[in-house]
Scaffold this active site. Structure first.
Site, PDB file in Angstrom:
ATOM      1  N   SER A  78      -7.083   2.820   3.651  1.00 24.39           N
ATOM      2  CA  SER A  78      -6.320   2.003   2.696  1.00 24.39           C
ATOM      3  C   SER A  78      -7.256   1.394   1.661  1.00 24.39           C
ATOM      4  CB  SER A  78      -5.506   0.924   3.407  1.00 24.39           C
ATOM      5  OG  SER A  78      -4.533   0.394   2.529  1.00 24.39           O
ATOM      6  N   SER A  86       0.789  -1.231   0.000  1.00 18.61           N
ATOM      7  CA  SER A  86       0.000   0.000   0.000  1.00 18.61           C
ATOM      8  C   SER A  86       0.817   1.275   0.000  1.00 18.61           C
ATOM      9  CB  SER A  86      -0.970   0.006   1.185  1.00 18.61           C
ATOM     10  OG  SER A  86      -2.067  -0.829   0.897  1.00 18.61           O
ATOM     11  N   LYS A  90       0.055   3.690  -2.698  1.00 20.43           N
ATOM     12  CA  LYS A  90      -0.974   4.725  -2.622  1.00 20.43           C
ATOM     13  C   LYS A  90      -0.392   6.124  -2.424  1.00 20.43           C
ATOM     14  CE  LYS A  90      -4.579   1.538  -1.201  1.00 20.43           C
ATOM     15  NZ  LYS A  90      -4.377   0.384  -0.366  1.00 20.43           N
TER      16      LYS A  90
END
Length: 183
Positions: free
Chosen positions: A119, A64, A67
């Protein structure tokens, strides 16, 4: 004259150099934690220097952290107030989601929050489609931004960080991304 100058210097030295009246106290500090990460880098942001690293150029999945790049590309190409209609393709996202529903209307700003705080893989896909027209085009923007930043050992295949064969980075490149996200 020489005696007067030396006396003045002595006076200045006495005024400038502090005297220590207490003894230093030793503090029992816990031992440093045992590092188990296969790759890492420690950076001092105040002095802008790498203090230590281990396998910092080895390529590995970045999950993640992806991101962060998604957010940078979105912020460079969209206004926080823009409205995004959630596409059905975003609602089928695997992993962590923000629970988006096809047809809902969200602002870019709210989707960024859903992506970064929750998330939300679905929010990342919705933002990618909004900014790039397609997720593939958006990923091209991510890879172009990585090259622009000098992230030469990084490749993106999606905006959310789910594992993919050609989706990887290094500790050095992620440091570059982190520094760029501070600007």
């Amino acid at each position: 004259m020489l005696a007067a100058s030396l006396a003045s210097l002595s006076l200045v030295a006495t005024l400038v150099v502090p005297t220590v009246t207490t003894q230093p106290v030793s503090v029992d500090a816990p031992p440093p934690p045992r590092l188990t990460a296969e790759r890492w880098i420690v950076y001092d942001a105040n002095d802008e220097v790498v203090l230590a690293s281990w396998n910092a150029n080895d390529e590995a999945p970045m999950a993640s952290v992806t991101k962060v790049m998604t957010a940078i590309v979105v912020l460079e190409n969209a206004s926080l107030e823009e409205t995004v209609v959630i596409p059905a393709s975003a609602t089928g996202a695997r992993g962590s989601t923000a629970g988006l529903v096809a047809g809902e209307q969200w602002t870019v700003g709210d989707l960024l929050i859903a992506m970064m705080v929750r998330s939300g893989n679905d929010a990342a896909i919705a933002l990618a489609g909004h900014v790039g027209g397609t997720v593939g085009t958006f990923v091209d923007l991510m890879n172009a931004k990585a090259r622009e930043l000098g992230m030469l050992n990084t490749r993106f295949e999606n905006p959310n960080g789910l594992d993919a064969e050609n989706h990887y980075s290094t500790a050095n490149d992620l440091l570059t991304l982190t520094i760029a996200s501070q600007d």
